[in-house]
Motif scaffolding. Structure first.
Motif, PDB file in Angstrom:
ATOM      1  N   SER A  33       0.840  -1.198   0.000  1.00  0.00           N
ATOM      2  CA  SER A  33       0.000   0.000   0.000  1.00  0.00           C
ATOM      3  C   SER A  33       0.873   1.246   0.000  1.00  0.00           C
ATOM      4  O   SER A  33       0.651   2.179   0.738  1.00  0.00           O
ATOM      5  N   ASP A  34       1.848   1.248  -0.845  1.00  0.00           N
ATOM      6  CA  ASP A  34       2.778   2.360  -0.931  1.00  0.00           C
ATOM      7  C   ASP A  34       3.100   2.576  -2.397  1.00  0.00           C
ATOM      8  O   ASP A  34       2.368   2.162  -3.277  1.00  0.00           O
ATOM      9  N   LYS A  35       4.260   3.161  -2.663  1.00  0.00           N
ATOM     10  CA  LYS A  35       4.707   3.404  -4.031  1.00  0.00           C
ATOM     11  C   LYS A  35       5.530   2.227  -4.530  1.00  0.00           C
ATOM     12  O   LYS A  35       6.393   1.718  -3.838  1.00  0.00           O
ATOM     13  N   CYS A  36       5.249   1.820  -5.732  1.00  0.00           N
ATOM     14  CA  CYS A  36       5.945   0.718  -6.384  1.00  0.00           C
ATOM     15  C   CYS A  36       6.558   1.314  -7.656  1.00  0.00           C
ATOM     16  O   CYS A  36       5.890   2.063  -8.370  1.00  0.00           O
ATOM     17  N   VAL A  37       7.818   1.037  -7.930  1.00  0.00           N
ATOM     18  CA  VAL A  37       8.489   1.579  -9.112  1.00  0.00           C
ATOM     19  C   VAL A  37       8.949   0.428  -9.992  1.00  0.00           C
ATOM     20  O   VAL A  37       9.541  -0.533  -9.516  1.00  0.00           O
ATOM     21  N   HIS A  38       8.658   0.543 -11.292  1.00  0.00           N
ATOM     22  CA  HIS A  38       9.066  -0.465 -12.270  1.00  0.00           C
ATOM     23  C   HIS A  38       9.949   0.221 -13.309  1.00  0.00           C
ATOM     24  O   HIS A  38       9.595   1.281 -13.819  1.00  0.00           O
ATOM     25  N   TYR A  39      11.087  -0.386 -13.591  1.00  0.00           N
ATOM     26  CA  TYR A  39      11.989   0.131 -14.622  1.00  0.00           C
ATOM     27  C   TYR A  39      11.958  -0.842 -15.791  1.00  0.00           C
ATOM     28  O   TYR A  39      12.142  -2.046 -15.601  1.00  0.00           O
ATOM     29  N   GLU A  40      11.722  -0.327 -16.978  1.00  0.00           N
ATOM     30  CA  GLU A  40      11.671  -1.180 -18.167  1.00  0.00           C
ATOM     31  C   GLU A  40      12.730  -0.729 -19.156  1.00  0.00           C
ATOM     32  O   GLU A  40      12.704   0.395 -19.662  1.00  0.00           O
ATOM     33  N   ASN A  41      13.694  -1.623 -19.415  1.00  0.00           N
ATOM     34  CA  ASN A  41      14.734  -1.351 -20.396  1.00  0.00           C
ATOM     35  C   ASN A  41      14.134  -1.605 -21.773  1.00  0.00           C
ATOM     36  O   ASN A  41      13.859  -2.742 -22.133  1.00  0.00           O
ATOM     37  N   MET A  42      13.912  -0.546 -22.512  1.00  0.00           N
ATOM     38  CA  MET A  42      13.270  -0.654 -23.820  1.00  0.00           C
ATOM     39  C   MET A  42      14.308  -0.668 -24.921  1.00  0.00           C
ATOM     40  O   MET A  42      15.250   0.126 -24.916  1.00  0.00           O
ATOM     41  N   GLY A  43      14.123  -1.567 -25.852  1.00  0.00           N
ATOM     42  CA  GLY A  43      15.039  -1.687 -26.973  1.00  0.00           C
ATOM     43  C   GLY A  43      14.910  -0.530 -27.946  1.00  0.00           C
ATOM     44  O   GLY A  43      14.027   0.324 -27.837  1.00  0.00           O
ATOM     45  N   LYS A  44      15.797  -0.502 -28.909  1.00  0.00           N
ATOM     46  CA  LYS A  44      15.770   0.525 -29.949  1.00  0.00           C
ATOM     47  C   LYS A  44      14.440   0.447 -30.690  1.00  0.00           C
ATOM     48  O   LYS A  44      13.975  -0.643 -31.028  1.00  0.00           O
ATOM     49  N   SER A  45      13.836   1.605 -30.931  1.00  0.00           N
ATOM     50  CA  SER A  45      12.587   1.693 -31.699  1.00  0.00           C
ATOM     51  C   SER A  45      11.520   0.731 -31.178  1.00  0.00           C
ATOM     52  O   SER A  45      10.867   0.048 -31.946  1.00  0.00           O
ATOM     53  N   GLN A  46      11.340   0.700 -29.870  1.00  0.00           N
ATOM     54  CA  GLN A  46      10.411  -0.252 -29.252  1.00  0.00           C
ATOM     55  C   GLN A  46       9.247   0.471 -28.576  1.00  0.00           C
ATOM     56  O   GLN A  46       9.421   1.540 -28.001  1.00  0.00           O
ATOM     57  N   THR A  47       8.073  -0.129 -28.640  1.00  0.00           N
ATOM     58  CA  THR A  47       6.884   0.362 -27.957  1.00  0.00           C
ATOM     59  C   THR A  47       6.417  -0.693 -26.968  1.00  0.00           C
ATOM     60  O   THR A  47       6.325  -1.867 -27.318  1.00  0.00           O
ATOM     61  N   GLY A  61      -8.343   5.710  -5.813  1.00  0.00           N
ATOM     62  CA  GLY A  61      -7.157   6.433  -5.368  1.00  0.00           C
ATOM     63  C   GLY A  61      -5.852   5.902  -5.941  1.00  0.00           C
ATOM     64  O   GLY A  61      -4.794   6.480  -5.708  1.00  0.00           O
ATOM     65  N   MET A  62      -5.899   4.819  -6.693  1.00  0.00           N
ATOM     66  CA  MET A  62      -4.685   4.285  -7.320  1.00  0.00           C
ATOM     67  C   MET A  62      -4.218   5.257  -8.405  1.00  0.00           C
ATOM     68  O   MET A  62      -5.020   5.832  -9.125  1.00  0.00           O
ATOM     69  N   LYS A  63      -2.898   5.428  -8.510  1.00  0.00           N
ATOM     70  CA  LYS A  63      -2.326   6.304  -9.527  1.00  0.00           C
ATOM     71  C   LYS A  63      -1.183   5.591 -10.240  1.00  0.00           C
ATOM     72  O   LYS A  63      -0.493   4.767  -9.651  1.00  0.00           O
ATOM     73  N   MET A  64      -0.980   5.962 -11.489  1.00  0.00           N
ATOM     74  CA  MET A  64       0.108   5.422 -12.308  1.00  0.00           C
ATOM     75  C   MET A  64       0.685   6.581 -13.109  1.00  0.00           C
ATOM     76  O   MET A  64      -0.047   7.319 -13.749  1.00  0.00           O
ATOM     77  N   ILE A 103       3.746   3.484  -9.581  1.00  0.00           N
ATOM     78  CA  ILE A 103       2.389   3.088  -9.210  1.00  0.00           C
ATOM     79  C   ILE A 103       2.203   3.396  -7.734  1.00  0.00           C
ATOM     80  O   ILE A 103       3.028   3.000  -6.911  1.00  0.00           O
ATOM     81  N   MET A 104       1.152   4.138  -7.414  1.00  0.00           N
ATOM     82  CA  MET A 104       0.837   4.468  -6.039  1.00  0.00           C
ATOM     83  C   MET A 104      -0.443   3.744  -5.653  1.00  0.00           C
ATOM     84  O   MET A 104      -1.499   3.998  -6.234  1.00  0.00           O
ATOM     85  N   CYS A 105      -0.334   2.841  -4.694  1.00  0.00           N
ATOM     86  CA  CYS A 105      -1.480   2.085  -4.199  1.00  0.00           C
ATOM     87  C   CYS A 105      -1.978   2.731  -2.921  1.00  0.00           C
ATOM     88  O   CYS A 105      -1.181   3.003  -2.012  1.00  0.00           O
ATOM     89  N   PRO A 106      -3.289   2.960  -2.811  1.00  0.00           N
ATOM     90  CA  PRO A 106      -3.819   3.547  -1.575  1.00  0.00           C
ATOM     91  C   PRO A 106      -3.728   2.558  -0.428  1.00  0.00           C
ATOM     92  O   PRO A 106      -3.724   1.334  -0.633  1.00  0.00           O
ATOM     93  N   ALA A 107      -3.655   3.069   0.786  1.00  0.00           N
ATOM     94  CA  ALA A 107      -3.607   2.200   1.963  1.00  0.00           C
ATOM     95  C   ALA A 107      -4.910   1.414   2.088  1.00  0.00           C
ATOM     96  O   ALA A 107      -5.981   1.933   1.810  1.00  0.00           O
TER      97      ALA A 107
END
Length: 109
Positions: A33-47, A61-64, A103-107
């Protein structure tokens, strides 16, 4: 067509017309119920399309927030098929780059 569907369709069309790979889907499920951080290594010309949940759902109350770096774009997160979602594109044809997804999850009550 809703906004995210249009964005995904446009991103896919741009990828195909420019020779870019089509969107990869990334599921993120925060377990606290806190902040979660995700790191995504994206390749060249990638979506990539990111789908976020808090303990398997989208509580009030959830936010991204999807953070691009220079040479990258990200859409504003919207609710899509029972998750929050954004789409990021690394427009660089010469280097990999990292997108940061907060990502912020509400308590829990």
């Amino acid at each position: 067509m809703n906004g995210l569907t249009k964005t995904l369709a446009l991103a896919s069309a741009l990828c195909l017309s420019s020779g870019m790979a089509t969107a990869k889907e990334v599921d993120i499920n925060c377990q606290d119920s806190d902040k979660c951080v995700h790191y995504e290594n994206m390749g060249k010309s990638q979506t990539d399309a990111f789908y976020a949940l808090c303990n398997g759902s989208v509580p009030n109350g959830m936010k991204m927030v999807c953070h691009p770096v220079k040479g990258m774009t990200c859409t504003v997160a919207v609710e899509y098929e029972n998750s929050l979602s954004c789409v990021c594109t690394n427009w660089s044809a010469t280097k990999k780059q990292t997108a940061t997804i907060d990502i912020m999850c509400p308590a829990a009550n």
